[in-house]
Design a protein around this motif. Structure first.
Motif, PDB file in Angstrom:
ATOM      1  N   VAL A 108      35.774  -2.098 -19.117  1.00  9.53           N
ATOM      2  CA  VAL A 108      34.890  -1.269 -18.288  1.00  9.53           C
ATOM      3  C   VAL A 108      35.223   0.214 -18.445  1.00  9.53           C
ATOM      4  O   VAL A 108      34.743   1.047 -17.669  1.00  9.53           O
ATOM      5  CB  VAL A 108      34.979  -1.686 -16.801  1.00  9.53           C
ATOM      6  N   GLY A 109      36.056   0.548 -19.408  1.00 10.50           N
ATOM      7  CA  GLY A 109      36.392   1.943 -19.665  1.00 10.50           C
ATOM      8  C   GLY A 109      37.300   2.560 -18.625  1.00 10.50           C
ATOM      9  O   GLY A 109      37.267   3.779 -18.398  1.00 10.50           O
ATOM     10  N   ALA A 110      38.129   1.736 -17.976  1.00  9.07           N
ATOM     11  CA  ALA A 110      38.988   2.221 -16.895  1.00  9.07           C
ATOM     12  C   ALA A 110      40.459   2.196 -17.306  1.00  9.07           C
ATOM     13  O   ALA A 110      40.843   1.514 -18.258  1.00  9.07           O
ATOM     14  CB  ALA A 110      38.798   1.362 -15.640  1.00  9.07           C
ATOM     15  N   ILE A 111      41.259   2.935 -16.548  1.00 13.88           N
ATOM     16  CA  ILE A 111      42.706   2.906 -16.747  1.00 13.88           C
ATOM     17  C   ILE A 111      43.311   1.856 -15.813  1.00 13.88           C
ATOM     18  O   ILE A 111      42.663   1.400 -14.863  1.00 13.88           O
ATOM     19  CB  ILE A 111      43.342   4.287 -16.512  1.00 13.88           C
ATOM     20  N   THR A 112      44.553   1.481 -16.073  1.00 16.15           N
ATOM     21  CA  THR A 112      45.267   0.555 -15.203  1.00 16.15           C
ATOM     22  C   THR A 112      46.226   1.339 -14.318  1.00 16.15           C
ATOM     23  O   THR A 112      46.890   2.262 -14.782  1.00 16.15           O
ATOM     24  CB  THR A 112      46.046  -0.476 -16.036  1.00 16.15           C
ATOM     25  N   ALA A 113      46.270   0.982 -13.043  1.00 12.66           N
ATOM     26  CA  ALA A 113      47.145   1.654 -12.075  1.00 12.66           C
ATOM     27  C   ALA A 113      48.275   0.693 -11.698  1.00 12.66           C
ATOM     28  O   ALA A 113      48.072  -0.259 -10.946  1.00 12.66           O
ATOM     29  CB  ALA A 113      46.359   2.073 -10.844  1.00 12.66           C
ATOM     30  N   TRP A 114      49.458   0.957 -12.224  1.00 10.95           N
ATOM     31  CA  TRP A 114      50.610   0.066 -12.054  1.00 10.95           C
ATOM     32  C   TRP A 114      51.336   0.365 -10.741  1.00 10.95           C
ATOM     33  O   TRP A 114      51.447   1.526 -10.329  1.00 10.95           O
ATOM     34  CB  TRP A 114      51.568   0.229 -13.226  1.00 10.95           C
ATOM     35  N   VAL A 115      51.851  -0.658 -10.096  1.00 10.16           N
ATOM     36  CA  VAL A 115      52.552  -0.484  -8.819  1.00 10.16           C
ATOM     37  C   VAL A 115      53.558  -1.619  -8.641  1.00 10.16           C
ATOM     38  O   VAL A 115      53.289  -2.759  -9.034  1.00 10.16           O
ATOM     39  CB  VAL A 115      51.540  -0.449  -7.651  1.00 10.16           C
ATOM     40  N   MET A 116      54.718  -1.293  -8.061  1.00  4.39           N
ATOM     41  CA  MET A 116      55.755  -2.299  -7.839  1.00  4.39           C
ATOM     42  C   MET A 116      56.046  -2.553  -6.366  1.00  4.39           C
ATOM     43  O   MET A 116      56.528  -3.609  -5.998  1.00  4.39           O
ATOM     44  CB  MET A 116      57.055  -1.872  -8.535  1.00  4.39           C
ATOM     45  N   SER A 117      55.795  -1.571  -5.503  1.00  6.20           N
ATOM     46  CA  SER A 117      56.080  -1.715  -4.072  1.00  6.20           C
ATOM     47  C   SER A 117      55.089  -0.886  -3.275  1.00  6.20           C
ATOM     48  O   SER A 117      54.506   0.078  -3.790  1.00  6.20           O
ATOM     49  CB  SER A 117      57.505  -1.247  -3.734  1.00  6.20           C
ATOM     50  N   ASN A 118      54.926  -1.238  -2.006  1.00  9.09           N
ATOM     51  CA  ASN A 118      54.167  -0.413  -1.062  1.00  9.09           C
ATOM     52  C   ASN A 118      54.568  -0.797   0.355  1.00  9.09           C
ATOM     53  O   ASN A 118      55.513  -1.571   0.552  1.00  9.09           O
ATOM     54  CB  ASN A 118      52.649  -0.543  -1.297  1.00  9.09           C
TER      55      ASN A 118
END
Length: 553
Positions: free
Chosen positions: A326-336
């Motif tokens: 879809v032409g998007a970037i990936t947003a990586w996350v490990m905690s919140n």
């Protein structure tokens, strides 16, 4: 939005730092962090090397769910400051080269919101009630809930309104979370108009974007059909997120975000939306970041991954492919703020599992091993192309408070499940800024809304500032190298697979993560940064990582 041929938009490779205001820094000594407290530490945040600050909700709220129950979206709760303080925060952040992402909560309001008070004072079928999801009950005199939906926080997802003065049967209202958080009816045009106005209110004050809470939950299946499973966002195992639940991921949500996309595009400066959407499979998640919708969506499959090299490779590959479609970037996350901190999760026997909180009665993580793995995994996270989100304190290597006494707990999930779920308090403990003092520098009075564990003094900013091998020093180094090599705008190329190893190249940087318990060989090259000392040349120790470049001629 940026035009073709211009500089890349800022959010494509941004490292975003989540601030949980009540636990970041307290300027007035009442035990709860506030906006002036954030402002006072802006130089620290700039020096860390992040690009943007996501500010968790600080809008007016009775604080039934730590601010995620909002009673007025255009006011700041006095606990945290004023609208003027928020405007000062935006200006100070911008002066330090940082963007501000506000946390918007559109799925539900507080039961103290003027709209909900009007609804309770109105007749069934009234315009005021149509803003929410009121329904007649079943059974004799409507004394049973309208359907069998269960709350994310445990228990039935319906509450019957108080006794009516006219003596008529009482209706029920839907709340997918706590009873103090009634769900809005997003099929009502008035709700949509109001939230577009709220977005404009904060955009006019300079916010650079919004994190959208429960982004996949705004639209419910027509008729609210029965659903026997609990409406969980995500469970301990990553296969518990339902893909067919009538309260999640309905196609109608995308119309809302297309409208919001147009609204943000009417403002200068590449404003952005990031979705909190616990959605499976990845192809469904990618729908939220199509070109005319949001700009980012957190990758929770990555957060939920066990400490397993093969699984990491699979999730990274699948994520990049799904977003590329879809032409998007990936947003990586490990905690919140909703998950046990990964420094603790990676110290469990089932490393990387996501329990619903940890207390003294549960398995206690191996703190040293968890920290060692947390130091290593950030090499992979920040080495990947795309954006990354950090949770306040992870740059210090903070563990959860895993022995917090039950008398201090405040999470609604703890009370609605009668303590069966420990809840999220353990990851929300006030930050340690100093190694001494009654609140470790969080404030000057020693007042704390949640108590800090004894070991937090070892993780204090002032302590780590003096240690060149501290997690803080490591994060600063990695963030500086990430920016210097433009890794967020790069592309991943996998190295040949090796057991227990995640290895890839992103531009000139080779990322190697050893998830195993034995050392592995290192290729030829120069080591830029290592998570741990390389005591044996040519070998990467267990549970460690490096960034490398080709050896200079």
């Amino acid at each position: 939005m940026a035009q073709n041929g211009s500089a890349p938009v800022w959010w494509k490779d941004a490292v975003i730092y989540q601030i949980y205001p009540r636990s970041f820094a307290d300027s007035n000594g009442d035990g709860i962090g506030d906006l002036p407290g954030i402002i006072s530490h802006m130089p620290y945040l700039e020096r860390l090397g992040v690009d943007a600050l996501w500010i968790s909700p600080c809008f007016q709220s009775p604080q039934g769910d730590a601010g995620y129950d909002i009673s007025d979206y255009r006011k700041i709760d006095p606990l945290f400051g004023t609208v003027a303080d928020y405007e000062a925060l935006i200006k100070e952040a911008h002066d330090h080269g940082l963007r501000i992402i506000a946390d918007m909560v559109p799925n539900h309001t507080s039961d103290q919101h003027v709209w909900f008070k009007e609804a309770l004072a109105s007749e069934p079928g009234s315009a005021a009630r149509e803003r929410y999801l009121f329904r007649d009950g079943k059974g004799k005199d409507g004394c049973e809930p309208p359907n069998n939906w269960q709350s994310v926080f445990g228990g039935i997802a319906w509450t019957q309104e108080p006794e009516r003065k006219d003596g008529k049967p009482r209706q029920w209202y839907l709340h997918l979370f706590d009873s103090c958080q009634p769900d809005l009816n997003w099929d009502n045009p008035e709700v949509r108009t109001e939230f577009e106005s709220v977005l404009r209110f904060w955009l006019d004050r300079g916010v650079d974007g919004f994190r959208i809470d429960v982004a996949h939950g705004l639209i419910k299946e027509k008729g609210l059909p029965p659903y026997t499973e609990r409406a969980t966002m995500v469970g301990e195992d990553d296969d518990k997120t339902p893909s067919n639940a009538p309260m999640w991921d309905r196609d109608g949500v995308h119309e809302i975000y297309r409208a919001w996309h147009k609204l943000l595009a009417s403002y200068p400066g590449d404003r952005m939306l990031v979705a909190e959407a616990w959605v499976k499979p990845l192809s469904r998640l990618a729908r939220y970041v199509r070109p005319d919708e949001m700009q980012q969506t957190f990758n929770f499959d990555y957060l939920l991954c066990r400490w397993n090299a093969a699984k990491y490779r699979e999730i990274i590959t699948d994520s990049l492919e799904a977003m590329h479609e879809v032409g998007a970037i990936t947003a990586w996350v490990m905690s919140n703020h909703d998950t046990v901190r990964h420094a603790s999760r990676l110290g469990l026997k089932d490393a990387g599992a996501r329990p619903q909180g940890i207390d003294a009665a549960h398995e206690q993580p191996d703190e040293a091993l968890g920290l060692r793995r947390a130091r290593a995994v950030i090499f992979m996270t920040l080495g990947l192309p795309g954006s990354a989100t950090l949770y306040q304190g992870e740059e210090l290597g903070l563990p959860d408070h895993t022995k917090l006494d039950r008398k201090y707990r405040q999470d609604p999930a703890f009370f609605r499940t009668d303590g069966k779920e420990i809840g999220r308090d353990g990851c929300r403990i006030p930050l340690p800024w100093k190694a001494d003092g009654p609140s470790l520098g969080f404030n000057e009075t020693g007042e704390l809304w949640l108590p800090q564990p004894e070991q937090y003094k070892n993780y204090a900013v002032a302590v780590e500032e003096k240690d060149p091998d501290s997690p803080l020093a490591l994060y600063r180094s990695l963030l500086a190298h990430r920016k210097a090599f433009s890794l967020g705008l790069g592309a991943l190329e996998w190295a040949p697979e090796r057991k227990d190893v995640v290895e890839f190249c992103n531009g000139p940087v080779r990322v190697i993560l050893n998830c195993g318990d034995k050392e592995v060989t290192l290729p030829e090259g120069e080591i830029l940064v290592a998570s741990h000392a390389i005591e044996k040349p040519g070998f990467l120790p267990a549970n460690a990582a490096v960034w490398m470049t080709e050896k200079a001629e």
